[in-house]
Scaffold this motif. Structure first.
Motif, PDB file in Angstrom:
ATOM      1  N   LYS A 122       0.956  -1.311  -0.017  1.00 44.31           N
ATOM      2  CA  LYS A 122      -0.116  -0.031   0.044  1.00 44.31           C
ATOM      3  C   LYS A 122       0.982   1.260  -0.044  1.00 44.31           C
ATOM      4  CE  LYS A 122      -4.209   1.532   2.202  1.00 44.31           C
ATOM      5  NZ  LYS A 122      -5.067   1.578   1.117  1.00 44.31           N
ATOM      6  N   CYS A 123       1.621   1.445   1.191  1.00 38.31           N
ATOM      7  CA  CYS A 123       2.353   2.658   1.233  1.00 38.31           C
ATOM      8  C   CYS A 123       3.696   2.497   0.320  1.00 38.31           C
ATOM      9  CB  CYS A 123       2.755   3.058   2.698  1.00 38.31           C
ATOM     10  SG  CYS A 123       3.773   1.921   3.414  1.00 38.31           S
ATOM     11  N   GLY A 124       4.537   1.509   0.287  1.00 37.99           N
ATOM     12  CA  GLY A 124       5.512   1.260  -0.219  1.00 37.99           C
ATOM     13  C   GLY A 124       6.863   1.951   0.552  1.00 37.99           C
TER      14      GLY A 124
ATOM     15  N   LYS B 260       5.412   1.907   6.120  1.00 39.41           N
ATOM     16  CA  LYS B 260       4.581   2.701   7.334  1.00 39.41           C
ATOM     17  C   LYS B 260       3.235   1.880   7.508  1.00 39.41           C
ATOM     18  CE  LYS B 260       6.926   6.794   7.145  1.00 39.41           C
ATOM     19  NZ  LYS B 260       7.892   7.108   8.179  1.00 39.41           N
ATOM     20  N   CYS B 261       2.777   1.037   6.410  1.00 36.32           N
ATOM     21  CA  CYS B 261       1.399   0.849   6.691  1.00 36.32           C
ATOM     22  C   CYS B 261       1.466  -0.877   7.426  1.00 36.32           C
ATOM     23  CB  CYS B 261       0.682   0.930   5.492  1.00 36.32           C
ATOM     24  SG  CYS B 261       0.911  -0.217   4.204  1.00 36.32           S
ATOM     25  N   GLY B 262       2.293  -1.273   7.080  1.00 34.62           N
ATOM     26  CA  GLY B 262       2.505  -2.850   7.362  1.00 34.62           C
ATOM     27  C   GLY B 262       1.426  -3.738   6.730  1.00 34.62           C
ATOM     28  N   ARG B 263       1.240  -3.422   5.412  1.00 37.11           N
ATOM     29  CA  ARG B 263       0.682  -4.195   4.615  1.00 37.11           C
ATOM     30  C   ARG B 263       1.302  -5.278   3.860  1.00 37.11           C
ATOM     31  NH1 ARG B 263      -2.906  -6.654   1.922  1.00 37.11           N
ATOM     32  NH2 ARG B 263      -4.268  -6.224   0.308  1.00 37.11           N
ATOM     33  N   CYS B 264       2.564  -5.062   3.761  1.00 38.19           N
ATOM     34  CA  CYS B 264       3.329  -6.015   2.943  1.00 38.19           C
ATOM     35  C   CYS B 264       4.479  -6.999   3.954  1.00 38.19           C
ATOM     36  CB  CYS B 264       4.218  -5.280   2.123  1.00 38.19           C
ATOM     37  SG  CYS B 264       5.759  -4.303   3.147  1.00 38.19           S
ATOM     38  N   ASN B 265       4.287  -6.719   5.314  1.00 38.35           N
ATOM     39  CA  ASN B 265       5.246  -7.423   6.094  1.00 38.35           C
ATOM     40  C   ASN B 265       4.955  -8.874   6.258  1.00 38.35           C
ATOM     41  OD1 ASN B 265       2.757  -6.861   7.963  1.00 38.35           O
ATOM     42  ND2 ASN B 265       4.279  -7.454   9.501  1.00 38.35           N
TER      43      ASN B 265
HETATM   44  S1  FES Z   1       3.563  -1.495   1.748  1.00 43.01           S
HETATM   45 FE1  FES Z   1       3.175  -0.459   3.654  1.00 43.01          FE
HETATM   46  S2  FES Z   1       4.633  -1.140   4.946  1.00 43.01           S
HETATM   47 FE2  FES Z   1       5.040  -2.184   3.066  1.00 43.01          FE
END
Ligand code: FES
Ligand SMILES: Cc1cc2nc3c(=O)[nH]c(=O)nc-3n(C[C@H](O)[C@H](O)[C@H](O)COP(=O)(O)OP(=O)(O)OC[C@H]3O[C@@H](n4cnc5c(N)ncnc54)[C@H](O)[C@@H]3O)c2cc1C
Length: 291
Positions: A255-257, A260-265
């Motif tokens: 999401k954020c790339g 910051k957002c934790g989407r990819c962790n």
């Molecule tokens: S995409 Fe948001 S932390 Fe990796």
């Protein structure tokens, strides 16, 4: 990596999520569902920093009203002033991107992530293994390597697609195959061939077993669907490749790339920030790794 940091404009902190304005200056329909876009930035003052990327970095491309998504930069850093992304049509945003034309605008953030050069490929033999759209990040690295051909050893490129029509970058593959010390092996899935097809027929991991590349002073870059990475890495390990000499790039949802957002962790690893390029050794150590 040239991550964009917030800067002050008229006393107001500029958002780190604000995209630059990109203008499509060239595009090529590679296959029925992959199109390559060459994009130039309209903010001249950031062109140099934006295009000082390394192979393996990615950008977030957006179209107002349709969202934003990560794409590997598929052009080499030597192509100054613009970048290319190769987009496979999949869902909402990628469908809209495919409907754009030269001179249309898209948003761009980045370049983000780490890069393939962490494997220190100079002076080594290189084996590239890719399937499907996994060729996009590899293409950037291959061009980068061939820009400085004498600094590298033997180069083998294995690429597979569903059918002949699904092979992108066809002219580039032909050109690379004519170069000294470069061997290009193209394969299509069984049933994807035509009677005049002179390449291989079979899935990438199966064709790889026929190449029998020596692991001596060799780095392997493997990109594509999870199953291609997994089976290819197993073959390479059987040949004696160390897991740190097998390098891949992960395409977890983002999401954020920018961490910051934790989407990819995956556990404590943020694929957008610590990756997307990982050694097979690192991938195997990730929590619940299915590779
Ligand atoms: S995409 Fe948001 S932390 Fe990796
Ligand atoms: C670091 C990185 C680099 C990438 N590089 C490229 C590239 O060079 N070229 C390219 O075409 N694509 C690339 N991708 C994948 C690309 O980001 C997705 O295809 C895109 O987000 C789809 O957006 P959409 O709005 O069209 O699809 P959506 O409408 O959001 O989704 C359509 C379908 O695709 C699935 N989907 C969406 N994203 C992903 C994903 N990351 N993995 C698996 N399934 C997914 C959804 O679940 C849904 O079923 C990359 C992804 C990452 C993380």
């Amino acid at each position: 990596m040239t991550a964009r940091v917030g800067s002050r404009v008229d006393g107001v902190e500029e958002s780190i999520y604000k995209p630059y304005n990109g203008r499509i200056i060239w595009m090529r329909e590679e296959t029925p569902d992959i199109t390559t876009f060459r994009v130039a930035l309209e903010e001249h003052e950031v062109v140099d920093s934006f295009t000082s990327f390394k192979p393996g970095n990615f950008v977030l491309a957006s179209v107002i009203g349709y969202g934003e998504a990560p794409f590997a930069i598929s052009s080499p850093p030597s192509q100054r002033g613009s970048i290319e992304i190769s987009v496979k049509r999949l869902g909402v945003l990628t469908q809209v991107l495919h409907e754009l034309c030269v001179e249309d605008r898209i948003g761009l953030r980045g370049p983000y992530g780490n890069d393939f050069l962490r494997g220190e490929p100079k002076g080594k033999n290189l084996l590239f293994v890719a399937g499907g759209i996994g060729m996009a990040p590899i293409r950037s690295l291959i061009h980068h390597v061939l820009d400085d051909r004498k600094s590298y050893g033997e180069i083998t490129i294995l690429y597979g697609a569903k059918s002949i029509a699904d092979i992108p970058y066809k002219k580039e593959f032909k050109r690379w195959d004519r170069m000294d010390g470069v061997d290009v092996v193209l394969t299509v899935d069984p049933g994807g061939e035509t009677p005049d097809w002179d390449g291989r027929i079979g899935y990438v991991p199966n064709i790889l077993t026929e190449l029998n590349t020596s692991p001596k002073n060799c780095l392997a870059f493997v990109c594509g669907p999870q199953i291609v990475i997994k089976l290819s890495a197993q073959t390479l390990s059987n040949w004696g490749f160390k897991s740190r000499d097998i390098i891949s790039t992960l395409e977890n949802r983002m999401k954020c790339g920018i961490g910051k957002c934790g989407r990819c962790n995956v556990g404590h690893i943020y694929v957008c920030k610590h990756g997307p390029v990982f050694t097979y050794e690192e991938i195997m150590k990730m929590p619940n790794s299915d590779y």
